[in-house]
Design a protein around this motif. Structure first.
Motif, short mmCIF file in Angstrom:
data_model
loop_
_atom_site.label_atom_id
_atom_site.label_comp_id
_atom_site.label_asym_id
_atom_site.label_seq_id
_atom_site.Cartn_x
_atom_site.Cartn_y
_atom_site.Cartn_z
N THR A 77 31.05 82.23 51.96
CA THR A 77 31.65 81.37 50.94
C THR A 77 31.26 81.88 49.55
O THR A 77 30.37 82.72 49.41
N HIS A 78 31.96 81.35 48.55
CA HIS A 78 31.68 81.77 47.16
C HIS A 78 31.64 80.54 46.29
O HIS A 78 32.65 79.86 46.11
N SER A 79 30.47 80.23 45.74
CA SER A 79 30.25 78.96 45.05
C SER A 79 30.66 78.97 43.58
O SER A 79 30.44 77.99 42.87
N GLY A 80 31.24 80.03 43.11
CA GLY A 80 31.69 80.10 41.72
C GLY A 80 32.88 81.04 41.60
O GLY A 80 33.60 81.26 42.58
N ILE A 81 33.08 81.56 40.40
CA ILE A 81 34.11 82.57 40.21
C ILE A 81 33.48 83.78 39.53
O ILE A 81 32.51 83.65 38.77
N ASP A 82 34.01 84.96 39.80
CA ASP A 82 33.54 86.19 39.16
C ASP A 82 34.58 86.63 38.14
O ASP A 82 35.76 86.84 38.48
N ILE A 83 34.15 86.75 36.88
CA ILE A 83 35.03 87.15 35.79
C ILE A 83 34.63 88.55 35.35
O ILE A 83 33.54 88.77 34.82
N LYS A 84 35.52 89.50 35.59
CA LYS A 84 35.23 90.89 35.27
C LYS A 84 35.45 91.13 33.78
O LYS A 84 36.43 90.64 33.20
N ALA A 85 34.55 91.83 33.16
CA ALA A 85 34.65 92.12 31.73
C ALA A 85 33.90 93.43 31.44
O ALA A 85 33.38 94.08 32.35
N GLU A 86 33.83 93.77 30.17
CA GLU A 86 33.11 94.98 29.77
C GLU A 86 31.62 94.69 29.66
O GLU A 86 31.20 93.58 29.31
N GLU A 87 30.83 95.67 29.98
CA GLU A 87 29.38 95.55 29.83
C GLU A 87 29.05 95.19 28.38
O GLU A 87 29.52 95.82 27.44
#
Length: 214
Positions: free
Chosen positions: A111-121
């Motif tokens: 399961t995944h308890s959040g969201i992953d937001i891809k961005a620049e370092e």
């Protein structure tokens, strides 16, 4: 003399007497028939004067006895006010607590308890709403993490940040304040690359944080 009277009596019952008896019988029958007709006419008149009550079909009666379902209007739970998105970027992993998602890094389903937001370092990460920093920690799986408490039992979590975020435990923050920078410190999500793992909970129960990301 006696024989003569007997003959007269016999002649009476055998002649006119018979017809008189017949007439009397017919008269009785006629009166009875007349009375029957009068009674039927009286009943018909009473039926005509009585209001007709229309009987409802049995199905209609049964349907009327069953109350119609009432659609109860449920007020949606008041969510944490969305003041701003914590990060502008692309959501690459969605919230999922009922269906398992394949994790490329861990090579399993979970399961995944959040969201992953891809961005620049190094992109700035902002707090979504006013609150107080509950903790700043390093998590073995989720990397550098900042947790902020809000009113009504809400908490927001920001993970996979760069080292040394510019906030500390107990600090009051306003919506839009920078609380860290995008990093790659989450070992459990290393294959995602630089990103923010963002989650929201209320009274300890995680909820879909997509409402807070524009």
């Amino acid at each position: 003399m006696s024989r003569m009277n007997h003959d007269k009596t016999k002649s009476f019952f055998g002649g006119r007497g018979f017809y008189i008896a017949l007439v009397l019988c017919l008269a009785v029958v006629g009166v009875a028939g007349y009375l029957a007709l009068v009674q039927q006419a009286e009943v018909a008149r009473e039926d005509r004067d009585t209001p007709v009550v229309q009987q409802e079909p049995v199905e209609d009666i049964q349907r009327a006895q069953v109350p119609e379902p009432v659609e109860e209007t449920l007020k949606p739970e008041e969510l944490l006010p969305q003041v701003c998105s914590p990060l502008d970027g692309t959501t690459v992993t969605v919230f999922s607590m009922t269906e398992l998602l394949y994790d490329e890094t861990m090579a399993d389903w979970r399961t995944h308890s959040g969201i992953d937001i891809k961005a620049e370092e190094g992109d700035a990460v902002k707090t979504a709403a006013d609150g107080v920093v509950k903790e700043v920690r390093y998590d073995d799986l989720m990397g550098v993490t900042v947790v902020i408490t809000h009113e009504d039992g809400y908490e927001t979590q920001y993970s996979s940040l760069q080292q040394e975020p510019p906030v500390e435990q107990g600090k009051t923050v306003k919506a839009g304040d920078i609380i860290g920078l995008v990093g790659s410190t989450a070992s459990a999500e290393a294959d995602v690359g630089p990103h923010l793992h963002f989650s929201v909970s209320k009274d300890g129960k995680v909820i879909d944080p997509a409402e807070y990301v524009q």
